[in-house]
Each structure stands twice: as C-alpha cells, then as structure tokens.
Design a protein around this motif. Structure first.
Motif, PDB file in Angstrom:
ATOM      1  N   GLN A 299      36.902  12.574  28.496  1.00  0.00           N
ATOM      2  CA  GLN A 299      35.524  12.709  28.052  1.00  0.00           C
ATOM      3  C   GLN A 299      35.145  14.177  27.988  1.00  0.00           C
ATOM      4  O   GLN A 299      35.523  14.959  28.870  1.00  0.00           O
ATOM      5  N   VAL A 300      34.434  14.558  26.937  1.00  0.00           N
ATOM      6  CA  VAL A 300      33.871  15.898  26.889  1.00  0.00           C
ATOM      7  C   VAL A 300      32.750  15.947  27.921  1.00  0.00           C
ATOM      8  O   VAL A 300      31.855  15.106  27.904  1.00  0.00           O
ATOM      9  N   ARG A 301      32.848  16.908  28.820  1.00  0.00           N
ATOM     10  CA  ARG A 301      31.862  16.957  29.901  1.00  0.00           C
ATOM     11  C   ARG A 301      30.456  17.123  29.316  1.00  0.00           C
ATOM     12  O   ARG A 301      30.203  18.031  28.517  1.00  0.00           O
ATOM     13  N   PRO A 302      29.562  16.241  29.688  1.00  0.00           N
ATOM     14  CA  PRO A 302      28.188  16.342  29.185  1.00  0.00           C
ATOM     15  C   PRO A 302      27.569  17.673  29.593  1.00  0.00           C
ATOM     16  O   PRO A 302      27.910  18.232  30.638  1.00  0.00           O
ATOM     17  N   ILE A 303      26.677  18.184  28.761  1.00  0.00           N
ATOM     18  CA  ILE A 303      26.013  19.445  29.085  1.00  0.00           C
ATOM     19  C   ILE A 303      25.146  19.256  30.320  1.00  0.00           C
ATOM     20  O   ILE A 303      24.328  18.357  30.387  1.00  0.00           O
ATOM     21  N   ASP A 304      25.361  20.137  31.293  1.00  0.00           N
ATOM     22  CA  ASP A 304      24.638  20.061  32.558  1.00  0.00           C
ATOM     23  C   ASP A 304      23.851  21.358  32.693  1.00  0.00           C
ATOM     24  O   ASP A 304      24.418  22.399  33.002  1.00  0.00           O
ATOM     25  N   PHE A 305      22.539  21.279  32.466  1.00  0.00           N
ATOM     26  CA  PHE A 305      21.760  22.513  32.456  1.00  0.00           C
ATOM     27  C   PHE A 305      21.700  23.156  33.830  1.00  0.00           C
ATOM     28  O   PHE A 305      21.528  24.370  33.948  1.00  0.00           O
ATOM     29  N   GLY A 306      21.872  22.361  34.848  1.00  0.00           N
ATOM     30  CA  GLY A 306      21.950  22.955  36.173  1.00  0.00           C
ATOM     31  C   GLY A 306      23.141  23.890  36.265  1.00  0.00           C
ATOM     32  O   GLY A 306      23.046  25.014  36.770  1.00  0.00           O
ATOM     33  N   HIS A 307      24.278  23.419  35.719  1.00  0.00           N
ATOM     34  CA  HIS A 307      25.484  24.234  35.727  1.00  0.00           C
ATOM     35  C   HIS A 307      25.339  25.452  34.821  1.00  0.00           C
ATOM     36  O   HIS A 307      25.748  26.568  35.164  1.00  0.00           O
ATOM     37  N   ILE A 308      24.758  25.227  33.643  1.00  0.00           N
ATOM     38  CA  ILE A 308      24.550  26.341  32.711  1.00  0.00           C
ATOM     39  C   ILE A 308      23.663  27.412  33.349  1.00  0.00           C
ATOM     40  O   ILE A 308      23.951  28.614  33.263  1.00  0.00           O
ATOM     41  N   ASP A 309      22.605  26.975  34.007  1.00  0.00           N
ATOM     42  CA  ASP A 309      21.715  27.928  34.674  1.00  0.00           C
ATOM     43  C   ASP A 309      22.468  28.723  35.735  1.00  0.00           C
ATOM     44  O   ASP A 309      22.278  29.929  35.869  1.00  0.00           O
ATOM     45  N   ALA A 310      23.334  28.031  36.478  1.00  0.00           N
ATOM     46  CA  ALA A 310      24.115  28.728  37.499  1.00  0.00           C
ATOM     47  C   ALA A 310      24.999  29.792  36.853  1.00  0.00           C
ATOM     48  O   ALA A 310      25.160  30.896  37.388  1.00  0.00           O
ATOM     49  N   CYS A 311      25.567  29.458  35.691  1.00  0.00           N
ATOM     50  CA  CYS A 311      26.410  30.427  34.988  1.00  0.00           C
ATOM     51  C   CYS A 311      25.592  31.638  34.542  1.00  0.00           C
ATOM     52  O   CYS A 311      26.045  32.782  34.648  1.00  0.00           O
ATOM     53  N   TYR A 312      24.399  31.388  34.050  1.00  0.00           N
ATOM     54  CA  TYR A 312      23.551  32.510  33.622  1.00  0.00           C
ATOM     55  C   TYR A 312      23.190  33.385  34.820  1.00  0.00           C
ATOM     56  O   TYR A 312      23.181  34.618  34.732  1.00  0.00           O
TER      57      TYR A 312
END
Lengths: 235, 235
Positions: free
Chosen positions: A76-89
């Motif tokens: 499965q393509v990992r669903p977009i997780d904005f929590g994770h994206i925010d952590a990356c930013y």
DNA sequence: GGATTCCAACTTGTATACAAGAGGAATCCA
DNA sequence: TGGATTCCTCTTGTATACAAGTTGGAATCC
C-alpha cells in the motif's frame, strides 16, 4: 561528492534501481495515490522484471517510509500523514538553521552561495514561473544550503527529508503568489547569509519554511480532493 | 477476536529480520571487523537461511551505511571513517540541542524526564560500572531526551545516528573515568533542563557530546590496534 | 626467471519454483 | 433470510536454479 571515487560508480543502474526510481516517480506524480494498494506481481508485470528486483525496490521504499507491506496481503502507498509531514518540516527548520549558523561561522560564506544567488537574486522579469521548474529550483536551494555547510551526514538526512515531503511540497508552486513569495524570501535569506548575519538568516529561514508548511497543507488537501473527484468521474 | 493496533505487530520476526539483527550485532561486537570481507553464501551457511533473506538483510545494512557491496565481488564491512563519525556527532549535537530547546518551550519539562532523572541523578554509591550496561544506559539517555521532545521524525533520525556511531561509542565506557564523567554530566544536563533553563541545558549537552566525540576517537584507535594484534597472534 | 595470457572457480544479479498463510466467495444450516 | 463455515485463490516469504562478470593463479611464452 565522494561517490564518484567508488569502483562501480559508472556501472549502469541495476534492475532493482530502475524499478525503485520508477515507483518513486509514480508516487510523486500521483500515478500511485496515497492509500492505493497493489501486488508485487503487478509491479513486476509493468516493469518487465521478476519479483526479485521488484521486492528489493519495494523494501527500500518501505524503509524510506513511502510504502507499507501487509503480511501476505499486498502493498500500500502510505497514506499522507500530516502529523508526519509537519514533523519533517520542523526537522527541516532545525537542520537548515544549523546549516545557516555553520555557514556564517567563519564570517560571510561568500563563494559557497554564489550559485544560489545567481538563481534567486534576479530582477523580477527574469523570474521563472513554471511550477515544476520552480519546485525543482526550490528543492535545490534548500539542499544546496545544507550541502554548503559541509556536513555530509546532515546533507544526507536532509535529502531524505526532501524525498519524504516532495509529494506535497511541489504543490506549493502551483499558485503564482507562492512562487513570488518564494523568490522574495529566498533572496532575503541569501542577503542575510551573504552579509554573515546568522541570526537574521536563521529567523528568515524559519519563517519561510513555516509559511511553506502551512500553505502546502491547504493546497494539498484541496488538490487531493480534486484528483479523487476526477478519478471517480473518469472511471 | 481482538487484534493489536497494527495488523502484524505481534508477528514473529521474519528470517530476513533475524539475519539483519545478527549481522548488526556481529559488527557492533567486533566479530566482524571494519574492512572484513565476506560473501552471501558464507552468511547464509552461518545463518542456516538461503541467500534470499540474507540479501535482504545485507542491502538493508548497506543503506544504513554499515556495509558495502562490490559488484559480483563480495561484501565488506565499511571501514571506520572518522570524518563520517565526526559528522554524526555534530549532527547529534544539533538534534539533541533542538530537542532540549523544544522540551523547555512550555516551561520546565518535569514529568517527561522523570525516568531519566531516576537513573542518572543517584548517589555515587548507586552508580553502575559495567561498561556494557552503562553504554546501553547512555544511549537510552540520549534517545530518551530526543524522544521526549515529541518529534517522531527527529527521534527516528537520531536513532539511525545512534546505530551508526554505536560501534565506537560503546568503547567510551570501558574507562572508569569516562563513566564517572558521564554520570556527572548527565545529572547536570537533567538539572538544567528540569529547571527549564534551555540555554544552559543546551550548552552542557554540546560540551558533553563534544567531549565524548574526542575521547571515543582516542579509545577506538587504541582498541582497534589491540584487537588486530590479538587476532594476528591468535591465528 | 619474469611477464603475460587465459581459464576455471566464485561472486553477485536475476528468474523461477515452492511453502505458508490471509481473505473472500460460495455453500450449508438453522 | 441471516449467519457461520469451509474451501479455494491469491498474496508474500523463502529456497533454488540460472546468467553475467570478476579475480586469482596456473600454464605458457619470451
């Protein structure tokens, strides 16, 4: 780049490498949507390769956080997780600010940023507008900043981060106002760093990345619903 | 039929996972020395597995920077590169200091560091001395600090860094004086952070990690020559 | 004796075969 | 008609077979 010194640097990519690159591009170009499911055999058939190199590529993408494997039940393509994206930013801010400080340590960086200055400190008439081009330039700007700081491990981690957020980040430049803001802010950052003003450069970097994070989130949510609607209508 | 949160969380490790863990331990325990060469078949024979899961493990370790593969010419434990190690230590300082600032953002962290305080702020008589134990505790201290800051991506990168430097870092605690210094410095760091003094905590962290980097370098060079001499004498 | 050439044994890269298990559809029973 | 159950298909995990290429050394030539 120390890579060039290794013996098999000029060896053509292996099948696994090519499958990896292709899958990654499929994900970034939304040919594979977050949440999509597929099997190893499907990928093998599309790639014209056997499952062996396909699996090598899939597991690499899994380690990078782009895919998930379910035991004997497909990928499965990992669903977009904005929590994770925010952590990356947030981590980007930490790394890029550290790079900025490091750049200014021995006075003004000067030559190290010349290439970036030539791209971003240009008259408004010379600014580029193609979203794909500006997206690539933006990524190159931030990568270049960290690269110039001279810590290879920091640059590697930052590259990994860029890979992870690229799927949403590139959408930032589909809005002309955001392109303009990016040009302005990059120029201002370079000005501060060029003058050796680490504190101001750091503050501007932080504000720039934080703004980008917020904008990208809005645009992505809008764009994803658009794509889903189109996919549902088109078949 | 209640299942765990993630579907395959309770599934036993795959063969590939076990081979991976074993190889990693072999490297960290100097059963595989930096520079050593070996083949997939050797590992497969030792592990009692076939080449397929072995290759999966080897490529994972390659991406983590611990191994190198030479085209149709075997594998090699990546030689220790102090330039790379130094870069990792510098990045550790960046990440851990960022975590310290983040911890102190909303006043004193308090409860988040209680577990660490219970370990490190103890009377001298209660201090542990076994190098392996202290090494594990030290790693847990720094991992816990970053973990407590609440950014999962930052914690993941920091874990990766810890993996990369463990091969040299653990030697730091083979010298009693270094164990004492570690206890003192960890206690001082926790005191500053517990009081919500981000600036002092950050400064102490930086000094602590930087000292460790220098000491570890000296000890590693000495230890490596020892091991090599013993290996040559013992056959 | 020394340099060179060539070969054969090994090495990794890739493809295929087999094993174990998850999931869903058809079926059976109440 | 509803629900549980059985079984079959398809999935990934692992083992093995084959292909392509590197290397070290023996045989050979000068």
């Amino acid at each position: 780049m120390p890579r060039a010194a290794t013996p098999d640097a000029d060896r053509p990519d292996s099948l696994a490498d090519r499958v990896y690159a292709r899958l990654k591009a499929d994900i970034f170009d939304f040919r594979l949507l977050p949440g999509d499911r597929f099997t190893e055999n499907e990928v093998a058939a599309r790639s014209g390769a056997s499952r062996t190199p396909v699996r090598q590529a899939l597991y690499r993408l899994q380690r990078e956080g782009l895919l998930e494997v379910r035991f004997r039940n497909g990928w499965q393509v990992r669903p977009i997780d904005f929590g994770h994206i925010d952590a990356c930013y947030e981590l980007r801010i930490v790394l890029e600010c550290a790079a900025a400080r490091k750049l200014c340590e021995g006075g003004a960086p000067g030559a190290a940023l010349a290439a970036l200055t030539a791209i971003w400190q240009v008259p408004p008439a010379d600014r580029l507008t193609d979203p794909a081009v500006v997206a690539a330039l933006d990524e190159a700007f931030h990568l270049g900043l960290v690269e110039a700081a001279g810590n290879a491990e920091m640059a590697r981690v930052h590259r990994e981060l860029s890979d992870k957020i690229r799927i949403v980040r590139r959408l930032d430049f589909t809005e002309p106002a955001r392109v303009t803001a990016t040009y302005d802010e990059h120029a201002a950052i370079l000005a501060a760093l060029g003058a050796g003003d680490a504190a101001q450069g750091e503050q501007r970097l932080r504000a720039h990345i934080e703004t980008s994070r917020v904008e990208v989130r809005k645009i992505t949510l809008h764009r994803l619903s658009e794509i889903r609607r189109a996919a549902a209508a088109g078949g």
